[in-house]
Design an enzyme around this catalytic site. Structure first.
Site, PDB file in Angstrom:
ATOM      1  NE  ARG A  65      35.375   7.577   6.531  1.00 47.04           N
ATOM      2  CZ  ARG A  65      35.382   8.701   6.483  1.00 47.04           C
ATOM      3  NH1 ARG A  65      36.275   9.374   7.268  1.00 47.04           N
ATOM      4  NH2 ARG A  65      34.676   9.580   5.471  1.00 47.04           N
ATOM      5  CG  ASN A  94      39.698  10.070   1.072  1.00 45.41           C
ATOM      6  OD1 ASN A  94      38.900   8.857   1.369  1.00 45.41           O
ATOM      7  ND2 ASN A  94      40.384  10.003  -0.077  1.00 45.41           N
ATOM      8  CG  HIS A 191      29.520   2.365   9.429  1.00 46.35           C
ATOM      9  ND1 HIS A 191      28.413   2.592   8.394  1.00 46.35           N
ATOM     10  CD2 HIS A 191      30.728   2.670   9.131  1.00 46.35           C
ATOM     11  CE1 HIS A 191      29.126   3.266   7.311  1.00 46.35           C
ATOM     12  NE2 HIS A 191      30.552   3.153   7.766  1.00 46.35           N
TER      13      HIS A 191
END
Length: 327
Positions: A65, A94, A191
């Site tokens: 990610r 973030n 994912h």
């Protein structure tokens, strides 16, 4: 027709992935960039990633990610790693990123092995690939030669793809980075590993679009499971697996979840609910009558494309001495 053995299937995937290097031509990165200047770069990064994931499996989706969030904000230049009161890592999207210490550990080892040679941006690109391999996915050749950026601004994260983006917005954000709809669906397959906080999707379970009811596109049998994990008004920071069908394993079960209306995030579920993206979901699932797509191959292909977004090469940027600060 004779079925392919597992070894032959693996060999075929490797051969297919090897052809992906053509995507990097003209982008300023190339395979073998550190062949003479730092020949152990890949093994050093791989060792750091392996050690981190063995200690904490959550590092794998975290590093993947992080690379995604880096590349989508002013290109793949490790700006996500810079400290500062208003740097990218302080921005809301973030705030839950993890794995920074893994990049720092690899950088420390590389500075000892070949001082001032390997960029933090390249370390991050390699770490993302190695995270996929460590969770059962197939690797891909990573073209190297990125240099590190000098600027990191929280405000620049405003256009990161979000958990509640409709398909049209997702497609636009990817198109803006030179990525197409197939890339969107392929990269969303990341994912298949990782988790999401209840706060990012619990609105789908109780009061979707102010209806005082759940998102009608969620499988009714899946809804009680999610509600049990994320009670109404409960702990929004609780983490839930994005791919409960194969926790911690990098495979294409994510797409089966979408087809079965078991996508956890609204942005994921939207890929099935929109015919434009549903077509690619079905191709990854090998639905009869459609030209099939092999997830591991196409994910690697899209990662190479993403890894070449707005890269800094040559005399642009710098090679940082530490990844958290400019020189």
């Amino acid at each position: 027709m004779e079925a392919l053995s597992p070894n032959r299937k693996h060999t075929l995937l490797v051969v297919l992935l090897a052809t992906l290097i053509t995507l990097a031509v003209g982008q300023g990165t190339r395979l073998g960039f550190y062949r003479t200047s730092c020949p152990r770069v890949e093994s050093i990064v791989q060792s750091a990633v392996q050690s981190a994931i063995r200690s904490n499996p959550a590092m794998a989706p975290g590093l993947l990610r992080m690379f995604f969030h880096d590349c989508f904000v002013n290109g793949c230049d490790a700006s996500i790693l810079l400290d500062g009161s208003s740097s990218e890592k302080t921005a809301a999207p973030n705030s839950l990123l993890r794995g920074f210490e893994v990049i720092d550990a690899a950088k420390t080892q590389l500075e000892t092995a070949c001082h001032g040679v390997v960029s933090c941006a390249d370390i991050l690109a390699l770490a993302a690939r190695d995270s996929v391999v460590q969770t059962g996915g197939t690797g891909w050749p990573v073209p190297l030669g990125r240099r590190d950026g000098l600027v990191s601004r929280a405000a620049d994260t405003a256009n990161l793809p979000a958990f509640n983006d409709p398909v049209g917005v997702q497609v636009r954000k990817f198109t803006d980075k030179g990525l197409n709809t197939q890339d969107l669906v392929a990269l969303s397959g990341a994912h298949t590993i990782g988790t999401a906080a209840c706060a990012l999707f619990s609105y789908r379970l109780y009061n979707y679009n102010n209806t005082n009811g759940p998102d009608p596109t969620i499988d009714p049998a899946f809804l009680p499971m999610l509600r049990n994990l994320c009670p109404n008004g409960g702990d929004g920071s609780r983490r839930v697996d994005l791919d409960p069908a194969s926790v911690g394993r990098f495979d294409n079960s994510y797409y089966a979840n979408l087809r079965n209306r078991r996508g956890v995030l609204e942005s994921d579920a939207a890929l099935w609910n929109d015919p434009t993206t549903q077509r690619f979901v079905n191709r990854f699932l090998g639905v009869r009558g459609l030209l099939g797509l092999t997830f591991n191959v196409e994910f690697g292909r899209s990662m190479i494309k993403m890894g070449n977004i707005q890269v800094k090469t040559g005399t642009q940027g710098e090679i940082r001495r530490v990844c958290t600060a400019t020189n």
